[in-house]
Design a protein around this motif. Structure first.
Motif, short mmCIF file in Angstrom:
data_model
loop_
_atom_site.label_atom_id
_atom_site.label_comp_id
_atom_site.label_asym_id
_atom_site.label_seq_id
_atom_site.Cartn_x
_atom_site.Cartn_y
_atom_site.Cartn_z
N GLN A 1 6.83 -36.57 -37.67
CA GLN A 1 7.36 -37.18 -36.45
C GLN A 1 8.23 -38.39 -36.82
OE1 GLN A 1 4.13 -35.82 -36.20
NE2 GLN A 1 4.85 -34.34 -34.70
N ALA A 2 9.12 -38.77 -35.91
CA ALA A 2 9.93 -39.97 -36.13
C ALA A 2 10.20 -40.66 -34.80
CB ALA A 2 11.25 -39.61 -36.83
N ALA A 3 10.52 -41.96 -34.90
CA ALA A 3 10.95 -42.75 -33.74
C ALA A 3 12.30 -43.39 -34.10
CB ALA A 3 9.92 -43.85 -33.43
N TYR A 4 13.21 -43.44 -33.13
CA TYR A 4 14.52 -44.04 -33.37
C TYR A 4 15.11 -44.47 -32.04
CZ TYR A 4 15.59 -39.06 -32.49
OH TYR A 4 15.61 -37.80 -31.97
N THR A 5 16.11 -45.33 -32.12
CA THR A 5 16.82 -45.78 -30.92
C THR A 5 18.31 -45.56 -31.15
OG1 THR A 5 17.01 -48.03 -31.78
CG2 THR A 5 15.15 -47.60 -30.33
N ALA A 6 19.05 -45.47 -30.06
CA ALA A 6 20.51 -45.37 -30.17
C ALA A 6 21.14 -45.89 -28.89
CB ALA A 6 20.93 -43.92 -30.41
N GLY A 7 22.39 -46.29 -29.00
CA GLY A 7 23.13 -46.75 -27.83
C GLY A 7 23.70 -45.59 -27.03
N ILE A 8 23.63 -44.38 -27.59
CA ILE A 8 24.16 -43.19 -26.89
C ILE A 8 23.01 -42.33 -26.37
CG2 ILE A 8 26.33 -43.12 -28.22
CD1 ILE A 8 25.00 -40.70 -29.79
N VAL A 9 23.35 -41.47 -25.42
CA VAL A 9 22.35 -40.55 -24.88
C VAL A 9 22.49 -39.20 -25.59
CG1 VAL A 9 21.53 -39.32 -22.83
CG2 VAL A 9 22.35 -41.68 -22.62
N ILE A 10 21.40 -38.77 -26.20
CA ILE A 10 21.29 -37.45 -26.83
C ILE A 10 19.96 -36.88 -26.33
CG2 ILE A 10 22.78 -37.78 -28.88
CD1 ILE A 10 20.38 -38.84 -30.40
N PRO A 11 19.68 -35.60 -26.59
CA PRO A 11 18.38 -35.05 -26.16
C PRO A 11 17.23 -35.69 -26.93
CG PRO A 11 19.98 -33.30 -26.59
CD PRO A 11 20.57 -34.56 -27.15
N THR A 12 16.20 -36.21 -26.23
CA THR A 12 16.18 -36.69 -24.85
C THR A 12 15.45 -38.01 -24.86
OG1 THR A 12 16.12 -34.45 -24.01
CG2 THR A 12 15.27 -36.10 -22.54
N PRO A 13 15.96 -39.07 -24.26
CA PRO A 13 15.29 -40.37 -24.31
C PRO A 13 13.87 -40.34 -23.74
CG PRO A 13 17.50 -40.58 -23.38
CD PRO A 13 17.21 -39.12 -23.47
N ILE A 14 12.93 -41.04 -24.38
CA ILE A 14 11.61 -41.25 -23.77
C ILE A 14 11.71 -42.38 -22.75
CG2 ILE A 14 10.25 -40.27 -25.67
CD1 ILE A 14 9.48 -43.27 -26.36
N THR A 15 12.66 -43.29 -22.97
CA THR A 15 13.00 -44.31 -21.97
C THR A 15 14.35 -44.91 -22.33
OG1 THR A 15 12.23 -46.27 -20.77
CG2 THR A 15 11.86 -46.26 -23.13
N SER A 16 14.98 -45.55 -21.36
CA SER A 16 16.27 -46.21 -21.56
C SER A 16 16.18 -47.63 -21.02
CB SER A 16 17.37 -45.44 -20.81
OG SER A 16 17.46 -44.12 -21.32
N CYS A 17 16.62 -48.58 -21.83
CA CYS A 17 16.47 -50.00 -21.48
C CYS A 17 17.83 -50.68 -21.46
CB CYS A 17 15.66 -50.73 -22.55
SG CYS A 17 14.11 -49.98 -22.92
N GLN A 18 17.95 -51.60 -20.56
CA GLN A 18 19.14 -52.45 -20.54
C GLN A 18 18.94 -53.64 -21.49
OE1 GLN A 18 20.27 -54.04 -16.58
NE2 GLN A 18 22.28 -53.27 -17.16
N TYR A 19 20.04 -54.07 -22.10
CA TYR A 19 20.04 -55.34 -22.84
C TYR A 19 20.27 -56.47 -21.86
CZ TYR A 19 20.45 -53.46 -27.63
OH TYR A 19 20.22 -52.85 -28.83
#
Ligand code: NHW
Ligand code: EN5
Length: 388
Positions: free
Chosen positions: A168-186
């Motif tokens: 398993q892995a965890a990562y973040t990105a500024g773009i939307v790809i399949p599929t965010p577990i959540t999306s946060c504003q800066y």
């Protein structure tokens, strides 16, 4: 639309809202003997290199690749400028694997043109503590973009993670790809509004003058909470207890050992700052706040070349209000000459952002898990994880 990501074990957009799918691993681990033994093929001009971040020469090469080619804002005015000291910290946590620090060189010139990293982490999803890789610093030189090199980099880091029996892995990105577990504003809190306006990071508000703006963001010279001091080595056990207890309330959060807490939270000059509140009577540690240092290069400004930014990391309040604790964090960041203090709307951050004069940014950060399905998209406040 997403030829690569549709072929990977990640949540797919078409499955959003399908509550019949089980939460947890998407694919079962395969026997280690079935993991591909050879690196993936690169176009013939390029070769894989395992980057020894301990070598100052290698670290400098990585630093320069990222300083010139890593993440920019949507208007290409700023670019992250992770320091060498920061990279050293970020890439060598307890139990790290050198083989997960992966570069690509041009065979002829030996020039480093791409990079991707993983570091091990235990991440809890509800009651399930999972060994994962945190994947970060994916970068392809600007001149080699859109050639489908990124999917090869991702498959190669995946293969090397699998070789350590991690799935398993965890990562973040500024773009939307399949599929965010959540999306946060800066969110951004001006500490040096004049400079921020001069470089185009922020704008003078309507009906505002420069002097009114400076006054609006003014902070006290020194912190106000009694017992507020820098975290020390002797605080690691108490901070770990406080943190483990605090993070247990979130749906997704790291599972920090004392060794992890020492690595990730003990102050490192110019990299990570942590403060605790110690009770004068009991000497108990009741509150904690931290931020990491990530400057950005200012692209094409005559007068300024770097923006000094602090990023909110882990914060815990039990006795001091989170509002007062974070106000003290802003005060120390100002003392240390940061221009801006950034935060995501994760954990309980929403409760102080507006009151402490943070404003919403134009960027957002999407969180992802690889080979682990979550029943439904989380609220940012259900997330207890900050990646670098
Ligand atoms: S996010 C920061 C990523 N880096 C940057 O934005 C730096 C500037 N940009 C670049 O260097 C933090 C390039 O544009 C990059 C893409 C290299 C980003 N995550 O080679 P192509 C991280 O580092 C997909 C995931 O032609 P390119 C986290 C894209 O959707 N995928 O593009 C990294 C498309 O696939 P699709 C990304 O512009 C997490 C394909 O790549 C992505 O030349 C990695 C296009 O490739 C991104 N940020 O290079 C995943 N950006 O399916 C880890 C693009 O849509 C997964 N793509 O066709 C877990 C692995 C470990 C598992 C272990 C069990
Ligand atoms: C992997 N660990 O877009 C991370 N930053 O808002 C990779 N905007 O700085 C993914 N565009 O809003 C990172 N100023 C994704 C983020 C990429 C970088 C990015 C945004 C986040 C940002 C600034 C500058 C915008 C410049 C023009 C912004 C407004 C500040 C203002 C201060 C006063 C109160 C109102 C807000």
């Amino acid at each position: 639309r997403h030829k690569f990501w549709e072929s990977q074990p990640v949540g797919q957009f078409k499955d959003l809202g399908d509550s019949s799918l089980p939460e947890g691993p998407i694919e079962a681990p395969t026997p280690l003997s079935e993991v591909r033994q050879e690196p993936y093929n690169l176009p013939s001009m390029y070769e894989w290199v395992t980057c020894d971040i301990d070598s100052d020469e290698m670290c400098t090469e990585v630093y320069k690749l990222l300083a010139n080619n890593y993440v920019e804002d949507d208007e290409n005015m700023f670019r992250f400028n992770y320091s060498k000291e920061f990279l050293h910290w970020a890439l060598r946590p307890p139990g790290y694997f050198k083989s997960w620090h992966i570069g690509v060189r041009v065979k002829n010139s030996k020039k480093l043109v791409a990079f991707i990293t993983g570091v091990p982490a235990r991440i809890r999803v509800r009651d399930d503590v999972v060994n994962m890789a945190e994947v970060n610093f994916l970068c392809v030189h600007k001149k080699l973009r859109s050639k489908r090199l990124a999917p090869v980099m991702i498959k190669e880091v995946t293969r090397r993670v699998h070789l350590e029996n991690i799935w398993q892995a965890a990562y973040t990105a500024g773009i939307v790809i399949p599929t965010p577990i959540t999306s946060c504003q800066y969110w951004h809190r001006s500490l040096n509004p004049k400079k921020l306006i001069e470089v185009g990071f922020s704008r003078l508000g309507a009906r505002m003058t420069m002097s009114r703006t400076i006054k609006l963001y003014k902070l006290p010279e020194s912190t106000v909470t009694p017992g507020f001091r820098k975290m020390e080595l002797r605080d690691v056990p108490a901070v770990t207890r406080l943190l483990r207890n605090y993070l247990s309330q979130f749906v997704v959060a790291p599972d920090f050992s004392e060794h992890d807490a020492e690595h990730w939270l003990l102050p490192t000059e110019g990299v990570v700052d942590s403060y605790i509140v110690e009770s004068s009577e009991t000497h108990e540690i009741t509150d904690f706040c931290s931020f990491y240092t990530l400057p950005s290069s200012i692209l094409g400004n005559q007068n300024h070349s770097t923006l000094k930014a602090a990023y909110s990391y882990y914060n815990i309040s039990t006795k001091t209000s989170l509002l007062q604790l974070m106000n003290d964090a802003l005060i120390v960041a100002k003392q240390k000459d940061f221009d801006v203090f950034n935060a995501l709307e994760v954990m309980h951050n929403e409760s102080f952002l507006k009151e402490l004069k943070f404003g919403p940014g134009d960027g957002s950060l999407h969180y992802y898990l690889y080979n682990y399905r979550i029943r439904k998209t989380l609220n940012p406040s259900e997330l207890g994880l900050v990646l670098l």
